[in-house]
Enzyme design. Structure first.
Site, PDB file in Angstrom:
ATOM      1  N   ARG A 242      -5.123   5.886  -6.787  1.00 21.28           N
ATOM      2  CA  ARG A 242      -5.067   4.994  -6.222  1.00 21.28           C
ATOM      3  C   ARG A 242      -3.059   4.989  -5.303  1.00 21.28           C
ATOM      4  O   ARG A 242      -2.582   6.081  -5.974  1.00 21.28           O
ATOM      5  CB  ARG A 242      -5.010   3.237  -6.408  1.00 21.28           C
ATOM      6  CG  ARG A 242      -5.904   2.767  -6.601  1.00 21.28           C
ATOM      7  CD  ARG A 242      -6.864   1.988  -5.853  1.00 21.28           C
ATOM      8  NE  ARG A 242      -7.483   1.743  -5.916  1.00 21.28           N
ATOM      9  CZ  ARG A 242      -8.835   2.232  -6.596  1.00 21.28           C
ATOM     10  NH1 ARG A 242      -9.184   3.272  -6.253  1.00 21.28           N
ATOM     11  NH2 ARG A 242     -10.206   1.782  -6.852  1.00 21.28           N
ATOM     12  N   HIS A 290     -10.698  10.553   0.049  1.00 20.20           N
ATOM     13  CA  HIS A 290     -10.771   9.934  -1.340  1.00 20.20           C
ATOM     14  C   HIS A 290     -12.593   9.810  -1.656  1.00 20.20           C
ATOM     15  O   HIS A 290     -13.239   9.305  -2.061  1.00 20.20           O
ATOM     16  CB  HIS A 290     -10.700   8.435  -0.585  1.00 20.20           C
ATOM     17  CG  HIS A 290     -10.382   6.986  -2.078  1.00 20.20           C
ATOM     18  ND1 HIS A 290      -9.403   6.178  -1.810  1.00 20.20           N
ATOM     19  CD2 HIS A 290     -11.007   6.527  -2.842  1.00 20.20           C
ATOM     20  CE1 HIS A 290      -9.213   5.914  -2.552  1.00 20.20           C
ATOM     21  NE2 HIS A 290     -10.459   5.732  -3.508  1.00 20.20           N
TER      22      HIS A 290
END
Length: 327
Positions: A242, A290
């Site tokens: 993350r 991502h």
């Protein structure tokens, strides 16, 4: 449930257009003979799209806007569209008694291993340098360091981390893995470390560090100056966890000082990455949007419907989250 007796699913996100899930979710509910109404709540449509929020049965989320949960007082299942749930748990208004579930993608481990293997091997072999040489039509060979002299560490030895460790060990890299507790199933060819007491030994001298940790209060900011100082000189940091795992200012300082040689980043604190962010143009940073793994809409829809059936039957969803652990 709405006035027509249909299950109401709210698709909530402040950063992602969730419309792409509509055909799969509608199809998955049709397979079980249940009508469904979808309500999309995002930064464009806002909470007006909820209409009567008391009718919402299922909330399917990726980074939902904080504070919306009181508008859905009868929600019976909260579901992430991915494996991570930190973006949901960070909201203190999330109702405590509602089951929270996540996705277990059967293809995610192999997809992550492919991305991580690319990141490691391309960094190790200096492929960015060769790409630059191609653009300038320069034919120069560079020395190759054997994989056996390039120790790699994976922080986060869950399903994804273990799969990546096996893939890299098969190439010949000396592997280390770190997790909060000792692994139930150790990976052959990987030296395991556990807990705070062994973190320093795990990091010492690594040539590449891969972050696959879950995001919890204990792991937030784990990729920081102290961590970087313990790695091998010129090490490569790969963040596929993350964005909040990384202290970006510490990374830039370490890269500019030569303490780190390269960073491959697939997750950021703000996504999409703002146009003025230093990561875009830094010569030692590789940015991907991502995409290390992407779960197919059909997988998300099928697991959400299966978990909904379990909730309706008074059962705990198969992929329920332990809120105390955060995963």
């Amino acid at each position: 449930m709405n006035v027509n007796g249909e299950t109401v699913v709210a698709l909530l996100s402040r950063s992602l257009c969730m419309d792409y899930l509509a055909p799969a979710v509608q199809g998955a509910f049709a397979k079980i003979g249940e009508g469904v109404e979808l309500r999309f709540v995002d930064t464009v449509r806002g909470t007006d799209a909820l209409r009567d929020g008391a009718e919402v049965d299922v909330a399917l989320c990726w980074e939902p806007q904080p504070g919306h949960w009181p508008l859905m007082p009868n929600v019976r299942l909260v579901h992430s569209v991915a494996a991570g749930v930190d973006h949901i748990l960070e909201d203190p208004t999330l109702p405590a008694g509602v089951p929270l579930a996540r996705i277990r993608d059967p293809h995610m481990a192999s997809a992550m291993a492919a991305y991580v293997t690319w990141a490691v091997t391309s960094g190790h072999r200096g492929m960015d340098r060769y790409a630059a040489q191609q653009r300038s039509q320069t034919w120069v060979e560079h020395a190759v360091q054997p994989a056996t002299q390039y120790p790699i560490g994976i922080a986060g030895m869950g399903t994804l981390g273990s799969h990546c460790a096996r893939a890299l060990a098969a190439i010949g890299y000396p592997m280390r893995g770190w997790s909060r507790s000792a692994p139930v199933k150790p990976v052959a060819g990987c030296e395991h470390f556990a807990g705070d007491a062994q973190r320093g030994e795990f990091l010492q001298g690594l040539k590449a560090l891969i972050c696959l940790l879950p995001l919890t209060e204990q792991t937030r900011g784990a990729l920081n100056a102290d961590c970087f100082a313990q790695l091998g000189n010129g090490a490569h940091v790969i963040n596929v966890g993350r964005g909040a795992h990384l202290i970006e200012s510490d990374l830039l300082v370490a890269l500019d000082a030569g303490q780190l040689g390269l960073a491959t980043l697939d997750a950021f604190n703000v996504e999409p990455l703002p146009a003025n962010d230093a990561m875009w143009s830094h010569p030692k940073v590789r940015v991907t949007p991502h995409i290390a793994t992407r779960t197919a809409p059909e997988v998300i829809a099928e697991q959400t419907v299966r978990h909904w059936q379990q909730v309706c039957a008074g059962e705990v969803p198969h992929h329920a989250v332990d809120r105390a652990n955060g995963y």
